[in-house]
Design a protein around this motif. Structure first.
Motif, PDB file in Angstrom:
ATOM      1  N   LEU A 104       4.801  13.793  30.448  1.00  0.00           N
ATOM      2  CA  LEU A 104       5.341  12.612  31.027  1.00  0.00           C
ATOM      3  C   LEU A 104       4.708  11.511  30.932  1.00  0.00           C
ATOM      4  N   PRO A 105       5.261  10.279  31.067  1.00  0.00           N
ATOM      5  CA  PRO A 105       4.341   8.951  30.936  1.00  0.00           C
ATOM      6  C   PRO A 105       3.356   8.839  31.790  1.00  0.00           C
ATOM      7  N   GLU A 106       2.044   8.584  31.283  1.00  0.00           N
ATOM      8  CA  GLU A 106       0.996   8.796  32.084  1.00  0.00           C
ATOM      9  C   GLU A 106       0.853   7.275  32.755  1.00  0.00           C
ATOM     10  N   VAL A 107       0.670   7.290  34.141  1.00  0.00           N
ATOM     11  CA  VAL A 107       0.480   5.826  34.569  1.00  0.00           C
ATOM     12  C   VAL A 107      -1.097   5.588  35.027  1.00  0.00           C
ATOM     13  N   PRO A 108      -1.605   4.580  34.415  1.00  0.00           N
ATOM     14  CA  PRO A 108      -3.061   4.307  34.267  1.00  0.00           C
ATOM     15  C   PRO A 108      -3.471   3.807  35.948  1.00  0.00           C
ATOM     16  N   LEU A 109      -4.657   4.319  36.267  1.00  0.00           N
ATOM     17  CA  LEU A 109      -5.242   4.152  37.565  1.00  0.00           C
ATOM     18  C   LEU A 109      -6.506   3.474  37.511  1.00  0.00           C
ATOM     19  N   PRO A 110      -6.863   3.077  38.689  1.00  0.00           N
ATOM     20  CA  PRO A 110      -8.216   2.223  38.554  1.00  0.00           C
ATOM     21  C   PRO A 110      -9.221   3.116  38.305  1.00  0.00           C
ATOM     22  N   ASP A 111     -10.464   2.814  38.430  1.00  0.00           N
ATOM     23  CA  ASP A 111     -11.908   3.391  38.238  1.00  0.00           C
ATOM     24  C   ASP A 111     -12.240   4.216  39.660  1.00  0.00           C
ATOM     25  N   ALA A 113     -10.124   5.862  41.330  1.00  0.00           N
ATOM     26  CA  ALA A 113      -9.166   6.917  41.524  1.00  0.00           C
ATOM     27  C   ALA A 113      -9.567   7.890  40.320  1.00  0.00           C
ATOM     28  N   ARG A 114     -10.755   7.922  39.665  1.00  0.00           N
ATOM     29  CA  ARG A 114     -11.132   8.792  38.672  1.00  0.00           C
ATOM     30  C   ARG A 114     -10.836  10.228  39.131  1.00  0.00           C
ATOM     31  N   GLY A 115     -10.422  11.079  38.186  1.00  0.00           N
ATOM     32  CA  GLY A 115      -9.934  12.476  38.619  1.00  0.00           C
ATOM     33  C   GLY A 115      -8.898  12.556  38.983  1.00  0.00           C
ATOM     34  N   VAL A 116      -8.085  11.489  39.299  1.00  0.00           N
ATOM     35  CA  VAL A 116      -6.772  11.611  39.805  1.00  0.00           C
ATOM     36  C   VAL A 116      -5.746  11.054  38.643  1.00  0.00           C
ATOM     37  N   ARG A 117      -4.586  11.785  38.296  1.00  0.00           N
ATOM     38  CA  ARG A 117      -3.678  11.228  37.363  1.00  0.00           C
ATOM     39  C   ARG A 117      -2.474  11.308  37.794  1.00  0.00           C
ATOM     40  N   LEU A 118      -1.431  10.452  37.354  1.00  0.00           N
ATOM     41  CA  LEU A 118       0.054  10.557  37.544  1.00  0.00           C
ATOM     42  C   LEU A 118       0.809  10.750  36.062  1.00  0.00           C
ATOM     43  N   GLY A 119       1.248  11.765  36.015  1.00  0.00           N
ATOM     44  CA  GLY A 119       2.110  11.936  34.740  1.00  0.00           C
ATOM     45  C   GLY A 119       1.189  12.825  33.731  1.00  0.00           C
ATOM     46  N   GLY A 120       1.422  12.650  32.538  1.00  0.00           N
ATOM     47  CA  GLY A 120       0.895  13.297  31.537  1.00  0.00           C
ATOM     48  C   GLY A 120       1.324  14.566  31.007  1.00  0.00           C
ATOM     49  N   ARG A 121       0.504  15.392  30.320  1.00  0.00           N
ATOM     50  CA  ARG A 121       0.798  16.718  29.874  1.00  0.00           C
ATOM     51  C   ARG A 121       0.962  17.818  30.907  1.00  0.00           C
ATOM     52  N   VAL A 122       2.041  18.460  30.947  1.00  0.00           N
ATOM     53  CA  VAL A 122       2.407  19.602  31.864  1.00  0.00           C
ATOM     54  C   VAL A 122       2.312  20.848  30.838  1.00  0.00           C
ATOM     55  N   THR A 123       1.417  21.920  31.476  1.00  0.00           N
ATOM     56  CA  THR A 123       1.129  23.025  30.739  1.00  0.00           C
ATOM     57  C   THR A 123       1.632  24.170  31.619  1.00  0.00           C
ATOM     58  N   ALA A 124       2.147  25.058  30.669  1.00  0.00           N
ATOM     59  CA  ALA A 124       2.738  26.464  31.222  1.00  0.00           C
ATOM     60  C   ALA A 124       1.620  27.039  32.147  1.00  0.00           C
ATOM     61  N   GLU A 125       0.265  27.230  31.850  1.00  0.00           N
ATOM     62  CA  GLU A 125      -0.640  27.771  32.617  1.00  0.00           C
ATOM     63  C   GLU A 125      -0.767  27.074  34.024  1.00  0.00           C
ATOM     64  N   GLY A 126      -0.748  25.625  33.940  1.00  0.00           N
ATOM     65  CA  GLY A 126      -0.908  24.764  35.067  1.00  0.00           C
ATOM     66  C   GLY A 126       0.261  25.066  36.193  1.00  0.00           C
ATOM     67  N   LEU A 127       1.468  25.118  35.581  1.00  0.00           N
ATOM     68  CA  LEU A 127       2.609  25.222  36.275  1.00  0.00           C
ATOM     69  C   LEU A 127       2.845  26.605  36.784  1.00  0.00           C
ATOM     70  N   LEU A 128       2.227  27.737  36.467  1.00  0.00           N
ATOM     71  CA  LEU A 128       2.322  29.136  36.625  1.00  0.00           C
ATOM     72  C   LEU A 128       1.027  29.221  37.716  1.00  0.00           C
ATOM     73  N   PHE A 129      -0.063  28.572  37.646  1.00  0.00           N
ATOM     74  CA  PHE A 129      -0.979  28.625  38.808  1.00  0.00           C
ATOM     75  C   PHE A 129      -0.200  27.909  39.909  1.00  0.00           C
TER      76      PHE A 129
END
Length: 378
Positions: A104-111, A113-129
């Motif tokens: 997904l398109p990743e939205v840049p966040l301020p400093d 909010a480090r550790g939190v992201r919006l969008g980006g790569r979606v993996t099968a392992e993360g979705l299964l968890f």
């Protein structure tokens, strides 16, 4: 001429007012299943728990308004599961993965909010968890819904200690609000269909909302009048020393119950969780016994805790105990890993222990069935 004959199950008395199972037994059984669900993320075991709860509800629920709320809890569990998956897709997952499903398109966040992201790569392992985690929470909700569908909240209120009477009334009113609300919505939608009106869409829902709100307000006024007529709120004079002792015992006991329960649900605190839980229960029960002196209410025809109630509640406790034991000796079977991607397997002994939860479907009194039209004809 109608004879008024009701069909009964062969060999067992039907659940009438005098033979109905104690409401507390249903809650202990359901909480035992919920405890078992909290010890595993294996989707096969969680589905088995849902199947056991659903079978018992289908076999032993009545036609009362609160008994129809089980379907709403099932839908709520599916909604929770969907929300958990959506959050995993949009906000990411703490589980790193190698198999990328999509990006997904990743939205840049301020400093900050480090550790939190919006969008980006979606993996099968993360979705299964996220799927495993969401199924656990959904199963917990469904187990609570089973207790709400089987236990009469008014009869449960009769069995509460006198010290918890005021809080019990508030809980019972809150528990009966949702089933009555669902019943009102279904009744009004059926009336709209009979009149040839559309009962789907947001517009029809808004038109149904006002009569539903009016009915809820009328029930609230009637309940307040009934409580006032029965002298609700009266209390006896209790010495200050007994009040302070009651507060200390009750508060300390509840803290002990919370600490012991948390230790039992965690992976490392099972050793000290049982004594802390038992000590907290004894202290809380002593405090509730002393606190009941300020209540001057009387009980009419109190429910009895018979052999069937022991069997029903014991089956739920047995399921919870066996699952806690299974989680200690074979944690890999109850918590299949998301990394690497592997198909979950159904462990034999945990599955057999869950099947003990089916016991209420055979030992609890069956509900009173509606009359057979063929038998009512003379």
């Amino acid at each position: 001429m109608r004879t008024g004959i009701r069909r009964e199950a062969a060999g067992r008395p039907t659940a009438t007012r005098s033979t109905a199972l104690h409401a507390g037994a249903w809650w202990l059984w359901a909480l035992g299943l919920a405890t078992a669900a909290s010890r595993t993320t294996n989707p096969l075991l969680l589905l088995l728990l849902v199947a056991v709860a659903g079978y018992v509800v289908a076999a032993r629920r009545t036609d009362a308004p609160w008994a129809r709320s089980y379907g709403a809890f099932l839908k709520l569990g599916l909604v929770v599961l969907g929300i958990r998956l959506v959050f995993a897709v949009l906000l990411g997952s703490p589980i790193p993965g190698t198999y990328t499903l999509f990006t997904l398109p990743e939205v840049p966040l301020p400093d900050w909010a480090r550790g939190v992201r919006l969008g980006g790569r979606v993996t099968a392992e993360g979705l299964l968890f996220a799927l495993y985690d969401g199924m656990k929470l959904a199963t917990l909700l469904i187990c609570v819904g089973a207790a709400n569908a089987l236990a009469n909240p008014a009869r449960l209120l009769k069995s509460l200690p006198g010290a918890l009477y005021e809080a019990g009334v508030a809980v019972v009113v809150a528990m009966t609000f949702a089933p009555n609300l669902v019943t009102d919505v279904q009744r009004l939608r059926a009336a709209r269909r009979l009149r040839g009106r559309d009962d789907r869409g947001a517009r029809s829902l808004l038109q149904v909302g006002l009569p539903v709100l009016e009915g809820a307000l009328e029930r609230s006024v009637a309940l307040a009048a009934a409580m006032d007529a029965r002298g609700y709120g009266r209390s006896a004079e209790v010495p200050a020393a007994i009040r302070r002792t009651t507060a200390a015992l009750t508060l300390g006991g509840l803290l002990g119950v919370c600490a012991g329960t948390y230790a039992l649900l965690s992976a490392s605190g099972a050793g000290y969780g049982v004594p802390v839980l038992l000590l907290g229960l004894v202290s809380a029960l002593a405090g509730l016994r002393l606190g009941g002196r300020r209540s001057i209410r009387s009980r009419y025809r109190p429910d009895r805790w018979g052999a069937r109630a022991w069997l029903v509640s014991g089956s739920g406790v047995a399921v919870a105990a066996l699952m806690i034991w299974a989680a200690s000796y074979d944690p890999a079977a109850l918590a299949p890993p998301a990394i690497p991607l592997t198909a979950p397997t159904l462990p034999l002994w945990p599955a057999l222990s869950i099947l003990i939860g089916l016991l209420p479907a055979f030992v609890a009194p069956p509900p009173l069935l509606p009359p057979n039209p063929k038998e009512d004809r003379a």
